[in-house]
Design a protein around this motif. Sequence first.
Motif, mmCIF file in Angstrom:
data_model
loop_
_atom_site.group_PDB
_atom_site.id
_atom_site.type_symbol
_atom_site.label_atom_id
_atom_site.label_comp_id
_atom_site.label_asym_id
_atom_site.label_seq_id
_atom_site.Cartn_x
_atom_site.Cartn_y
_atom_site.Cartn_z
ATOM 1 N N LEU A 169 0.818 -1.204 0.000
ATOM 2 C CA LEU A 169 0.000 0.000 0.000
ATOM 3 C C LEU A 169 0.854 1.258 0.000
ATOM 4 N N LEU A 170 2.009 1.171 0.640
ATOM 5 C CA LEU A 170 2.887 2.341 0.730
ATOM 6 C C LEU A 170 3.800 2.494 -0.484
ATOM 7 N N SER A 171 4.011 1.411 -1.233
ATOM 8 C CA SER A 171 5.029 1.439 -2.279
ATOM 9 C C SER A 171 4.723 2.449 -3.372
ATOM 10 N N SER A 172 3.452 2.498 -3.826
ATOM 11 C CA SER A 172 3.128 3.426 -4.920
ATOM 12 C C SER A 172 3.373 4.864 -4.511
ATOM 13 N N GLY A 173 2.964 5.217 -3.297
ATOM 14 C CA GLY A 173 3.195 6.585 -2.824
ATOM 15 C C GLY A 173 4.663 6.888 -2.622
ATOM 16 N N MET A 174 5.431 5.904 -2.135
ATOM 17 C CA MET A 174 6.849 6.120 -1.913
ATOM 18 C C MET A 174 7.603 6.225 -3.231
ATOM 19 N N TYR A 175 7.155 5.514 -4.265
ATOM 20 C CA TYR A 175 7.767 5.651 -5.585
ATOM 21 C C TYR A 175 7.636 7.086 -6.079
ATOM 22 N N VAL A 176 6.430 7.629 -5.972
ATOM 23 C CA VAL A 176 6.218 9.015 -6.385
ATOM 24 C C VAL A 176 7.099 9.958 -5.571
ATOM 25 N N ALA A 177 7.180 9.718 -4.285
ATOM 26 C CA ALA A 177 7.933 10.600 -3.396
ATOM 27 C C ALA A 177 9.419 10.615 -3.728
ATOM 28 N N MET A 178 10.008 9.438 -3.918
ATOM 29 C CA MET A 178 11.452 9.357 -4.088
ATOM 30 C C MET A 178 11.879 9.609 -5.527
ATOM 31 N N ILE A 179 11.122 9.058 -6.497
ATOM 32 C CA ILE A 179 11.543 9.179 -7.893
ATOM 33 C C ILE A 179 11.456 10.620 -8.368
ATOM 34 N N THR A 180 10.403 11.330 -7.988
ATOM 35 C CA THR A 180 10.290 12.728 -8.407
ATOM 36 C C THR A 180 11.378 13.590 -7.781
ATOM 37 N N THR A 181 11.755 13.270 -6.563
ATOM 38 C CA THR A 181 12.845 14.018 -5.927
ATOM 39 C C THR A 181 14.150 13.830 -6.688
ATOM 40 N N VAL A 182 14.437 12.574 -7.030
ATOM 41 C CA VAL A 182 15.654 12.291 -7.783
ATOM 42 C C VAL A 182 15.608 12.963 -9.154
ATOM 43 N N ALA A 183 14.460 12.874 -9.828
ATOM 44 C CA ALA A 183 14.329 13.472 -11.161
ATOM 45 C C ALA A 183 14.489 14.988 -11.095
ATOM 46 N N GLY A 184 13.919 15.625 -10.075
ATOM 47 C CA GLY A 184 14.067 17.070 -9.934
ATOM 48 C C GLY A 184 15.509 17.487 -9.751
ATOM 49 N N LEU A 185 16.264 16.701 -8.980
ATOM 50 C CA LEU A 185 17.678 17.012 -8.785
ATOM 51 C C LEU A 185 18.487 16.733 -10.049
ATOM 52 N N ILE A 186 18.121 15.664 -10.773
ATOM 53 C CA ILE A 186 18.833 15.348 -12.012
ATOM 54 C C ILE A 186 18.681 16.472 -13.025
ATOM 55 N N VAL A 187 17.523 17.116 -13.046
ATOM 56 C CA VAL A 187 17.305 18.235 -13.962
ATOM 57 C C VAL A 187 17.899 19.528 -13.403
#
Length: 226
Positions: A169-187
């Motif tokens: 139940l937590l995985s989908s929300g945590m994916y959004v939380a962590m992946i977007t953070t990484v993507a924002g820093l990569i850009v």
Amino acid sequence: MMIFMQAVEGTAEVVEQSPSMSFGELFMSGGWLMWPLLILGGVTIFIFVERFLAIRKASGLDMNFMNRIRDFISDGKIAAAQDLCKTTDTPIARMVEKGIERIGRPMSDVQSAIENVANLEVSKLENGLPFLATIAGGAPMLGFLGTVLGLVKAFMNLSQAGGTVDMSLLSSGMYVAMITTVAGLIVGIPAYFGYNYLVARIERLVFQMEANSIAFMDILNQPVEK
């Protein structure tokens, strides 16, 4: 010892059985915010490459350019000096060309005309840099927004499950939380360093423009040889 070996083997089996995600699946797991970040990443690459090539082209100047201008003006060949400036596609050449057009007027008018052209040329070189700076600051903020939205989604899923702790139940929300953070820093990080690099190149070119402007004014102040 046997228990330890069994635990290690069990862990290895879990690792082997855990599916690996492709880049596309990882991207989609980040949610809709990944699309704006992808667009900003493409815009960052475009602006940096386009401005880098433009600045490099503007910085290219024949070291013998001012010497030839000096010779033409000393010999009274004003038209030849203007032709040389027109065939030299650089900001410095356009500054000198405007100064040559003002020969015969007061030196203050010549200096003012050169400065006006220099300001226009610098403004052209800086085109797109404010947007690059905005991306450098905005992309990590979008990533942080994704982090907040992901955490909200995770806690909403947990609340709907009646408080039962379930990683699925937590995985989908945590994916959004962590992946977007990484993507924002990569850009954001390349945009930040790219912006500062281009600004440094422009400042170096401005110094060259000022030096050549002074050299041209010195040429006009030299007594004409007879």
